[in-house]
Enzyme design. Structure first.
Site, PDB file in Angstrom:
ATOM      1  N   GLU A 187       0.965 -13.612  12.353  1.00 26.15           N
ATOM      2  CA  GLU A 187       1.693 -12.469  13.011  1.00 26.15           C
ATOM      3  C   GLU A 187       1.517 -11.077  12.036  1.00 26.15           C
ATOM      4  O   GLU A 187       2.102 -11.182  10.893  1.00 26.15           O
ATOM      5  CB  GLU A 187       3.184 -12.558  13.422  1.00 26.15           C
ATOM      6  N   ASN A 189       1.327   3.313  -2.755  1.00 22.27           N
ATOM      7  CA  ASN A 189       2.146   3.845  -4.339  1.00 22.27           C
ATOM      8  C   ASN A 189       1.465   5.289  -4.634  1.00 22.27           C
ATOM      9  O   ASN A 189       2.574   6.213  -5.171  1.00 22.27           O
ATOM     10  CB  ASN A 189       1.572   2.834  -5.152  1.00 22.27           C
ATOM     11  N   ARG A 200      -5.212  -2.473   8.324  1.00 21.99           N
ATOM     12  CA  ARG A 200      -6.533  -3.020   8.110  1.00 21.99           C
ATOM     13  C   ARG A 200      -6.074  -4.249   7.180  1.00 21.99           C
ATOM     14  O   ARG A 200      -5.020  -4.373   6.616  1.00 21.99           O
ATOM     15  CB  ARG A 200      -7.429  -2.341   7.063  1.00 21.99           C
ATOM     16  N   ASN A 207     -10.377  -2.525  -6.240  1.00 17.97           N
ATOM     17  CA  ASN A 207      -9.789  -1.815  -6.870  1.00 17.97           C
ATOM     18  C   ASN A 207     -10.547  -1.485  -8.475  1.00 17.97           C
ATOM     19  O   ASN A 207     -10.017  -0.275  -8.873  1.00 17.97           O
ATOM     20  CB  ASN A 207      -8.428  -2.385  -7.170  1.00 17.97           C
ATOM     21  N   ASP A 259       0.846  -0.908   0.030  1.00 18.19           N
ATOM     22  CA  ASP A 259      -0.036  -0.081   0.141  1.00 18.19           C
ATOM     23  C   ASP A 259       0.575   1.188   0.017  1.00 18.19           C
ATOM     24  O   ASP A 259       1.842   1.131   0.639  1.00 18.19           O
ATOM     25  CB  ASP A 259      -0.832  -0.230   1.213  1.00 18.19           C
ATOM     26  N   THR A 291     -10.570  -7.156  -5.492  1.00 15.02           N
ATOM     27  CA  THR A 291     -12.061  -6.879  -6.150  1.00 15.02           C
ATOM     28  C   THR A 291     -12.469  -5.413  -6.071  1.00 15.02           C
ATOM     29  O   THR A 291     -12.879  -4.656  -7.031  1.00 15.02           O
ATOM     30  CB  THR A 291     -12.994  -7.937  -5.735  1.00 15.02           C
TER      31      THR A 291
END
Ligand code: FPP
Length: 240
Positions: A205, A20, A192, A66, A18, A64
């Protein structure tokens, strides 16, 4: 399962790549440049995982959800994927990496699906490591589709409802031939799961880093692996 498994070798790392867009924005560049740099980091991290002796790497390349992004961004991401299939993934193939994809293929353009199928078939026997790319992937959809497959087996009389257990259910998921992830990494400060591997992450983990994906490096990956080795995994058991 052992009550403290931190000494087991790490078999599988899963990553939510995440940040970019924010990486590009910080540099006043179009979002696509962030994805492009992100794709370069994919190659570096794949090599680092292989070097560390870890057999499976699963990357969330396109969810999905995106599909709801602007037409321009989706089309730029698909073009990047086309290029990636033809160049970088080919290079990894030659290095002995098995490449596989999880997700809803019917949403993707036919030429992309064709390249994906070809890469999967050609790398099936590669032993070095498996790079699994989640593309048009949503975990709830994966679970629903597993439930449909199980229902079909019951309907056909192949199994009885009492035969349904965790192993049978896992076997119906896209990831049926892979161990569950030991480590999940999400970059860019978000904390998330975003509909990623919900079943498979039951005992994983989690590591959240502020680093934006295009800035993620082998050095940070190694640091996470070291931190993981210091953590204690008990799978719900009480330590003796
Ligand atoms: C999240 O950043 C990233 C994506 C939606 C796409 C990930 C794709 C790549 C790393 C490149 C392609 C990869 C392959 C394997 C070809 P974001 O756009 O949500 O960033 P933001 O939250 O900062 O806007």
């Amino acid at each position: 399962m052992s009550s403290d498994s931190t000494n087991r070798p790490i078999e599988h790392i899963a990553i939510i790549m995440d940040g970019n867009g924010r990486w590009a924005k910080k540099r006043a560049l179009p979002r696509n440049m962030g994805h492009k740099k992100g794709a370069e980091v994919v190659k570096e991290i794949c090599k680092a995982v292989e070097k560390a002796g870890i057999k499976y790497l699963t990357l969330y390349a396109f969810s999905t959800e995106n599909w709801k992004r602007s037409k321009e961004e989706v089309s730029a991401l698909m073009d990047l994927l086309r290029q990636y299939l033809a160049s970088d993934l080919k290079e990894l193939q030659e290095k002995g990496v098995r490449i596989r994809f999880i997700g809803e293929r019917q949403m993707l353009d036919a030429d992309i699906v064709e390249s994906m199928n070809k890469l999967e078939a050609e790398t099936l026997q590669n032993q070095k490591m498996t790079l699994c790319i989640a593309l048009s992937y949503g975990s709830r959809q994966e679970i629903v589709s597993a439930a449909q497959k199980v229902s079909e087996l019951v309907k056909r009389g192949d199994i009885a409802p009492k035969d349904i257990d965790e192993n049978l259910f896992s076997a119906m998921l896209y990831t049926h031939d892979m161990p569950d992830p030991d480590i999940l990494i999400r970059t860019s400060g978000e904390q998330r799961i975003s509909n990623y591997l919900l079943w498979q992450l039951a005992y994983t983990e989690f590591f959240f880093t502020e680093t934006l994906w295009p800035d993620f490096s082998e050095k940070e990956l190694i640091k996470i692996i070291e931190d993981y080795q210091k953590r204690e995994r008990r799978y719900g058991a009480i330590k003796a």
